[in-house]
Design an enzyme around this catalytic site. Structure first.
Site, PDB file in Angstrom:
ATOM      1  N   LYS A 171       0.868  -1.173   0.000  1.00 21.74           N
ATOM      2  CA  LYS A 171       0.000   0.000   0.000  1.00 21.74           C
ATOM      3  C   LYS A 171       0.911   1.232   0.000  1.00 21.74           C
ATOM      4  O   LYS A 171       1.465   1.600   1.032  1.00 21.74           O
ATOM      5  CB  LYS A 171      -0.913  -0.014   1.240  1.00 21.74           C
ATOM      6  CG  LYS A 171      -2.046   1.015   1.172  1.00 21.74           C
ATOM      7  CD  LYS A 171      -1.604   2.361   1.683  1.00 21.74           C
ATOM      8  CE  LYS A 171      -2.704   3.403   1.503  1.00 21.74           C
ATOM      9  NZ  LYS A 171      -2.165   4.789   1.578  1.00 21.74           N
ATOM     10  N   GLU A 246       9.827   1.173  10.890  1.00 16.75           N
ATOM     11  CA  GLU A 246      10.877   2.180  10.731  1.00 16.75           C
ATOM     12  C   GLU A 246      10.187   3.527  10.856  1.00 16.75           C
ATOM     13  O   GLU A 246       9.452   3.945   9.965  1.00 16.75           O
ATOM     14  CB  GLU A 246      11.579   2.022   9.378  1.00 16.75           C
ATOM     15  CG  GLU A 246      12.878   2.796   9.285  1.00 16.75           C
ATOM     16  CD  GLU A 246      12.728   4.090   8.517  1.00 16.75           C
ATOM     17  OE1 GLU A 246      12.703   5.148   9.187  1.00 16.75           O
ATOM     18  OE2 GLU A 246      12.630   4.053   7.287  1.00 16.75           O
ATOM     19  N   CYS A 280      13.902  10.758   6.971  1.00 13.53           N
ATOM     20  CA  CYS A 280      13.836  10.361   8.375  1.00 13.53           C
ATOM     21  C   CYS A 280      15.216  10.337   9.026  1.00 13.53           C
ATOM     22  O   CYS A 280      15.317  10.410  10.248  1.00 13.53           O
ATOM     23  CB  CYS A 280      13.146   9.014   8.517  1.00 13.53           C
ATOM     24  SG  CYS A 280      13.884   7.715   7.518  1.00 13.53           S
ATOM     25  N   GLU A 378      11.039  16.896  14.851  1.00 13.76           N
ATOM     26  CA  GLU A 378      11.543  16.638  13.508  1.00 13.76           C
ATOM     27  C   GLU A 378      10.958  17.677  12.549  1.00 13.76           C
ATOM     28  O   GLU A 378       9.752  17.743  12.353  1.00 13.76           O
ATOM     29  CB  GLU A 378      11.147  15.221  13.074  1.00 13.76           C
ATOM     30  CG  GLU A 378      11.765  14.766  11.780  1.00 13.76           C
ATOM     31  CD  GLU A 378      11.412  13.319  11.467  1.00 13.76           C
ATOM     32  OE1 GLU A 378      12.187  12.665  10.758  1.00 13.76           O
ATOM     33  OE2 GLU A 378      10.352  12.843  11.928  1.00 13.76           O
TER      34      GLU A 378
END
Length: 475
Positions: A171, A246, A280, A378
């Protein structure tokens, strides 16, 4: 480009239910994909479950051969796939080509490494017993991938799963599904049997719920935010699904006073500004020794000034758009908050939002501190905040003061100091004088709230197998 579901070897649509895929550099529509949900997800899982028996029984050499055909086709069409990626994601074309090559490296690595997935024989405690340990595929694997690396994240999950004998349902993110569609077209051309690989697009909530509740699913692999990862982990609990997660990062960069400044600037540019800071493992907090902060910040400013911002398909562009309005507003909020709390803008500090496209100028902030949002969250944008430190232990403490633990970076020419700092950092990946540490042959993953498990390397293969112990009594 019109994308479709790929289920049980057939390309299918969902009628008039469509999702528009937009170019973040222009605000224009570049294609559509079906807005599918639980029914399409269930059909894809059913197909994968049906195909598992025959696919898992094929030899590793047969599976490897198909993977290498896919690998070769992907490289043969890398410029074409890269253009699709740039149009729907925005990253500069040279970066998109690099991502396709990076994706192919995972396919070839796992196609070969699966041939070395050994079991073992263990000496038994009785003379009439023999003990064997075997590795077998976990079963049907479902994956949910992010928008920022639509090709690489697909390949990094799909290749090892297929190599060991699992079947697969993907997906992709709604922002960037067209890259995955084209990769599946090439995989179909490579000759994967029907049902072995399946692709569904549409509602993340509906498809995710179907993935985590279907009794035939044995593993979920997800890359995305920590918040969504926690939700999926809760949903997986009822069926005790095997998980690889992750998740988010908040990477520190430590630059010691004995560092090669040119190398350090080069490393920061690679880590911080690749994909407009939307990675990331992107360096998010830069800690520089007080003795060199002026020299380093001057060199970084000069390097950043050379970055051209624009449409990723245009010549010499190094910084593309942010993915959407929400991403842009978060970056701008972080910069404005930092300025209000005492940061100095050395370069950048603003953006533009013409024609529903969101560009932010690469930015360097001096005099950052831990009260600022940019040092606590972040940012996911091209903003480099610099904070000074005096002692090595202080830098380690600053770096570890986060609930995340995906990637960290340090720059020093001292073997002693570098070893102590790299061992003291609570992060799954450490780049020492290296701003781009990721590779197919090395394990990728984080500590703390940055995830569970590893992708890449031998560990990435082990993530898709079960260990079976067989005790045999012999005469």
């Amino acid at each position: 480009m019109k994308g479709m579901h790929y289920i049980d070897g057939k390309w299918l649509d969902s009628g008039d239910k469509l999702i528009d895929v937009m170019n973040p550099a222009t605000g224009e529509r570049v294609g559509t994909v079906p807005n599918g949900g639980k029914e399409e997800a269930k059909a894809a899982i059913d197909a994968a479950a049906k195909a598992f028996s025959s696919w898992s029984k094929k030899t590793v050499y047969e599976r490897s051969e198909l993977l290498m055909k896919w690998h070769d086709l992907l490289l043969e069409h890398k410029e074409e796939v890269a253009v699709i990626l740039t149009k729907e994601m925005g990253k500069p074309l040279h970066e998109a080509i690099g991502e396709i090559e990076y994706s192919a490296s995972f396919i070839s690595w796992f196609a070969e490494e699966a041939k070395r997935l050994y079991g073992r024989t263990i000496p038994a405690s009785h003379e009439d017993k023999r003990i064997q340990v075997n590795k077998q595929p976990v079963g049907v694997v479902v994956s949910i991938t992010p928008w920022n690396f639509p090709a690489a994240m697909m390949a990094r999950k799909m290749a090892p799963a297929l190599a060991v004998g699992c079947t697969f349902v993907a997906k992709p993110a709604k922002n960037t599904p067209l890259t995955a569609v084209r990769m599946y077209e090439l995989a179909e051309e490579a000759g994967f049997p029907k049902g072995v690989i399946n692709l569904v697009t549409g509602s993340a909530r509906e498809i995710g719920a179907a993935f985590t509740s279907h009794p035939d699913v044995r593993k979920l692999t997800f890359t995305g935010s920590t918040e969504i990862g926690k939700e999926l982990m809760k949903q997986c609990a009822d069926n005790m699904l095997n998980l690889s997660l992750e998740l988010g990062g908040h990477a520190p960069i430590i630059i010691l006073d004995d560092a090669n400044l040119d190398l350090a600037v080069q490393g920061v540019m690679a880590s911080k500004f690749r994909n407009a800071g939307q990675t990331c493992v992107c360096g998010n907090r830069i800690y520089v020794h007080r003795a060199i902060v002026d020299a380093f910040s001057t060199k970084l400013k000069e390097a950043v000034a050379k970055l051209k911002v624009g449409n990723g398909l245009d010549k010499d562009v190094m910084i593309g758009p942010l993915i959407d309005k929400e991403g842009y507003e978060k970056v701008d909020e972080h910069v404005q908050d930092a300025v209000e709390k005492g940061a100095e803008i050395l370069i950048g500090g603003s953006g533009n939002t013409d024609n529903d496209a969101y560009f932010y100028q690469p930015t360097v902030l001096l005099n950052a501190n831990h009260d600022m949002l940019v040092m606590k969250e972040e940012t996911f944008g091209p903003v480099a905040p610099i904070m000074v430190f005096d002692e090595d232990d202080e830098a380690i403490r600053y770096a570890n003061n986060t609930r995340f633990g995906l990637a960290a970076y340090l720059f020093t020419d001292s073997m002693s100091r570098g070893t102590a700092i790299s061992e003291g950092l609570d992060f799954g990946i450490v780049g020492w004088n290296d701003g781009s540490p990721s590779s197919a042959q090395a394990p990728f993953g984080g500590m703390k709230e940055s995830g569970i498990g590893r992708e890449g390397g031998m560990e990435g293969l082990e993530a898709f197998v079960e260990t079976k112990y067989i005790s045999m009594k012999v005469r």
